[in-house]
Design an enzyme around this catalytic site. Structure first.
Site, PDB file in Angstrom:
ATOM      1  N   TRP A 116      67.353  51.061  19.743  1.00  0.00           N
ATOM      2  CA  TRP A 116      66.437  50.629  18.466  1.00  0.00           C
ATOM      3  C   TRP A 116      66.086  49.103  19.430  1.00  0.00           C
ATOM      4  O   TRP A 116      66.657  48.314  19.176  1.00  0.00           O
ATOM      5  CB  TRP A 116      67.509  50.807  17.515  1.00  0.00           C
ATOM      6  CG  TRP A 116      67.499  51.435  16.564  1.00  0.00           C
ATOM      7  CD1 TRP A 116      68.087  51.925  15.203  1.00  0.00           C
ATOM      8  CD2 TRP A 116      67.665  52.762  17.114  1.00  0.00           C
ATOM      9  NE1 TRP A 116      68.327  53.104  15.078  1.00  0.00           N
ATOM     10  CE2 TRP A 116      68.090  53.901  16.255  1.00  0.00           C
ATOM     11  CE3 TRP A 116      67.019  54.302  18.491  1.00  0.00           C
ATOM     12  CZ2 TRP A 116      68.099  55.455  16.824  1.00  0.00           C
ATOM     13  CZ3 TRP A 116      67.505  55.184  18.029  1.00  0.00           C
ATOM     14  CH2 TRP A 116      67.311  55.923  17.584  1.00  0.00           C
ATOM     15  N   ASN A 231      61.650  57.253  15.591  1.00  0.00           N
ATOM     16  CA  ASN A 231      62.388  58.166  16.031  1.00  0.00           C
ATOM     17  C   ASN A 231      62.526  59.641  15.546  1.00  0.00           C
ATOM     18  O   ASN A 231      62.983  58.894  14.055  1.00  0.00           O
ATOM     19  CB  ASN A 231      64.101  57.690  16.426  1.00  0.00           C
ATOM     20  CG  ASN A 231      65.482  58.572  16.557  1.00  0.00           C
ATOM     21  OD1 ASN A 231      65.385  59.484  16.971  1.00  0.00           O
ATOM     22  ND2 ASN A 231      66.293  58.601  14.629  1.00  0.00           N
ATOM     23  N   GLU A 232      62.609  60.377  15.813  1.00  0.00           N
ATOM     24  CA  GLU A 232      62.801  62.209  15.064  1.00  0.00           C
ATOM     25  C   GLU A 232      61.663  61.641  13.499  1.00  0.00           C
ATOM     26  O   GLU A 232      62.082  62.050  12.528  1.00  0.00           O
ATOM     27  CB  GLU A 232      64.049  62.815  14.397  1.00  0.00           C
ATOM     28  CG  GLU A 232      64.882  62.445  15.347  1.00  0.00           C
ATOM     29  CD  GLU A 232      66.133  63.069  15.232  1.00  0.00           C
ATOM     30  OE1 GLU A 232      67.123  63.917  16.198  1.00  0.00           O
ATOM     31  OE2 GLU A 232      66.979  62.592  13.919  1.00  0.00           O
ATOM     32  N   TYR A 312      70.516  70.205  18.978  1.00  0.00           N
ATOM     33  CA  TYR A 312      71.419  69.732  17.589  1.00  0.00           C
ATOM     34  C   TYR A 312      71.859  70.821  17.180  1.00  0.00           C
ATOM     35  O   TYR A 312      71.864  71.268  16.733  1.00  0.00           O
ATOM     36  CB  TYR A 312      71.787  68.564  16.685  1.00  0.00           C
ATOM     37  CG  TYR A 312      71.655  67.356  17.288  1.00  0.00           C
ATOM     38  CD1 TYR A 312      72.217  66.621  17.943  1.00  0.00           C
ATOM     39  CD2 TYR A 312      70.308  65.882  17.473  1.00  0.00           C
ATOM     40  CE1 TYR A 312      72.576  65.244  18.806  1.00  0.00           C
ATOM     41  CE2 TYR A 312      70.307  64.811  17.970  1.00  0.00           C
ATOM     42  CZ  TYR A 312      71.901  64.761  17.468  1.00  0.00           C
ATOM     43  OH  TYR A 312      71.859  62.985  18.930  1.00  0.00           O
ATOM     44  N   GLU A 352      68.280  62.995  23.153  1.00  0.00           N
ATOM     45  CA  GLU A 352      69.666  62.705  22.101  1.00  0.00           C
ATOM     46  C   GLU A 352      70.379  64.631  22.433  1.00  0.00           C
ATOM     47  O   GLU A 352      69.539  65.423  21.763  1.00  0.00           O
ATOM     48  CB  GLU A 352      68.714  62.828  21.053  1.00  0.00           C
ATOM     49  CG  GLU A 352      68.944  61.026  20.600  1.00  0.00           C
ATOM     50  CD  GLU A 352      69.254  60.625  18.767  1.00  0.00           C
ATOM     51  OE1 GLU A 352      69.548  61.801  18.257  1.00  0.00           O
ATOM     52  OE2 GLU A 352      68.010  60.244  18.637  1.00  0.00           O
ATOM     53  N   TRP A 394      73.891  61.584  22.867  1.00  0.00           N
ATOM     54  CA  TRP A 394      74.322  60.347  22.195  1.00  0.00           C
ATOM     55  C   TRP A 394      75.809  60.974  22.173  1.00  0.00           C
ATOM     56  O   TRP A 394      76.197  62.045  21.506  1.00  0.00           O
ATOM     57  CB  TRP A 394      73.153  60.959  20.419  1.00  0.00           C
ATOM     58  CG  TRP A 394      73.480  60.344  19.526  1.00  0.00           C
ATOM     59  CD1 TRP A 394      74.349  60.173  18.140  1.00  0.00           C
ATOM     60  CD2 TRP A 394      71.915  59.489  19.172  1.00  0.00           C
ATOM     61  NE1 TRP A 394      74.150  59.639  17.330  1.00  0.00           N
ATOM     62  CE2 TRP A 394      72.730  58.963  17.880  1.00  0.00           C
ATOM     63  CE3 TRP A 394      71.143  59.637  19.430  1.00  0.00           C
ATOM     64  CZ2 TRP A 394      72.189  58.170  17.498  1.00  0.00           C
ATOM     65  CZ3 TRP A 394      71.079  58.342  18.654  1.00  0.00           C
ATOM     66  CH2 TRP A 394      71.250  57.687  17.980  1.00  0.00           C
TER      67      TRP A 394
END
Length: 452
Positions: A116, A231-232, A312, A352, A394
């Site tokens: 970040w 992010n996302e 994920y 990720e 991740w």
């Protein structure tokens, strides 16, 4: 991803974010600052001398069609995430952990770190409020960049978050409401002109920042492989995807107007949307199709250089059958790789991936099988597909940072088998380049091992 499972599961409580932040505060109280300034002249001199040692060959990573290259040699992303580096680097008591994670990652053959480059309005914030910044925290980010270079590590720097742990879009909305703006939801971050102005100002401040350790502006530093818009990102209030598409178009143009050299990715999870209805059946669940993102359409914006995907299955799929999870991973990755090659014509980055150790459905053996599946798919595509890119697990932690573990932490010192897996993937990548895979018009493929 959020720094907890909230990023992947919209029903996950934000309490875990508070717990993570509280444990960090407790850690720093238990490890107080010394009377020495955070960044002494001696430490700057040491960093500068170390960086000079790596000046012999440090060029920008470039996009070459569907591949990445450095100095006409192929470059493949073999990386990891550690999101909290800037916050730890801002304090002398914890700055050593930044060095630890880079050293351990480099020893395992990893070449890229995603972290970040933001912290909005929270404890140890970089952006205290719109247009106001904490210079000590900025110096922490300076250290992260300089220390990455010292360890021959490239960086992907994310500039905002869909999730709240480090402020993100919700903090921008709070700032807007404090100024009297009539905002109905956090998704107004993507459409309100004032909030977009806040974000643009922050982005320009980061990109044009001159590093206090290296005296090099971020926009001129090859250590940074790519910028990531957010992010996302999700905009569930507009499932058509039009709101996010317009925001991407505006912000991609803004970043490229400031920094046309660095690569740029948008940070999406890879969910298929309305532009390709025939592909939405590949999404992990019905919610993914309503998230306001659109993998193909989003990546057709001029100026986007890398296709962004996350993996994920543990929180996307309710099924406890580990075989079904691996089947999903294979189908998910192969389809996105094919799309990157044939439709988007750009490298693909699985930014990720991982399995939580806190998920009682899966043991450590499945966790490693999951990782091995990701790496084996990417390796198999080296010879089968005309597309490059890579992946970042991740997330990697050094010892002594257990209080930050969201369930996904990998501590290599405690997991020799995982460290060996990472090293083997690095060796496999080197071997594939020596055999001529991955960058078919490279002039010096046999020399690529130097970059790794």
């Amino acid at each position: 991803m959020a720094t907890s499972q909230e990023a992947k599961n919209p029903s996950f409580s934000s309490n875990s974010h508070s717990i993570l932040l509280s444990t960090l505060i407790i850690f720093l109280i238990d490890h107080p600052k010394t009377n020495q300034p955070s960044f002494t002249a001696a430490s700057r001199a040491h960093a500068s001398s170390e960086i000079e040692m790596t000046e012999e060959r440090w060029s920008f990573v470039e996009k070459r069609g569907t591949h990445l290259a450095v100095d006409d040699r192929p470059f493949f992303i073999h990386g990891f995430n550690t999101y909290w580096l800037m916050v730890f680097a801002a304090d002398l008591a914890t700055r050593c952990k930044v060095t630890d994670v880079f050293r351990e990652a480099a020893a395992a053959g990893l070449t890229v770190c995603r972290t970040w480059a933001f912290n909005d309005g929270c404890w140890r914030a970089l952006q205290l409020s719109p247009f106001i910044y904490d210079d000590d925290v900025f110096k922490g980010l300076d250290f992260v960049v300089s220390e990455a270079k010292r360890h021959k590590m490239r960086l992907i720097l994310s500039l905002c978050d869909n999730w709240e742990h480090y402020g993100g879009k919700a903090q921008y909305v709070r700032w807007g409401r404090e100024k009297g703006l009539d905002l109905s939801s956090d998704d107004d971050f993507f459409s309100d002109p004032t909030l977009k102005g806040y974000y643009k100002s922050f982005v320009e401040t980061v990109i044009t920042r001159v590093n206090t350790f290296t005296n090099v502006a971020y926009k001129d530093d090859p250590t940074i492989l790519a910028w990531e818009l957010i992010n996302e990102p999700r905009c569930c209030s507009d499932p058509s995807g039009d709101t996010l598409q317009a925001w991407f178009e505006e912000m991609v143009a803004h970043v490229k107007s400031i920094d046309p050299t660095h690569l740029l990715e948008i940070g999406v999870e890879g969910f298929y949307g309305p532009s390709t209805p025939e592909k939405t059946q590949l999404n992990p669940n019905d919610f993914a199709s309503q998230a306001g993102t659109d993998f193909i359409r989003n990546h057709q914006i001029p100026g986007v250089d890398l296709a962004s995907v996350h993996v994920y299955s543990d929180t996307w799929l309710p099924d406890p059958d580990s075989n079904k999870h691996l089947q999903f991973v294979r189908a998910w990755m192969h389809q996105h790789i094919e799309d990157a090659e044939k439709l988007l014509r750009m490298p693909i980055v699985f930014g990720e991936f991982g399995v939580s150790a806190k998920d009682e459905r899966f043991d450590s053996r499945f966790r490693e099988s999951f990782m091995e599946t990701v790496y084996s798919i990417l390796m198999s595509c080296r010879g089968e597909r005309d597309v490059g890119g890579g992946c970042l697990v991740w997330q990697l932690f050094p010892e002594g940072t257990d209080h930050m573990d969201d369930g996904y932490a990998l501590v290599l010192a405690r997991s020799p088998s995982t460290a060996q897996m990472l090293s083997q993937h690095s060796n496999n990548l080197q071997a594939s380049h020596s055999m001529g895979f991955g960058f078919r018009d490279s002039k010096n493929e046999s020399d690529f091992h130097d970059e790794l």
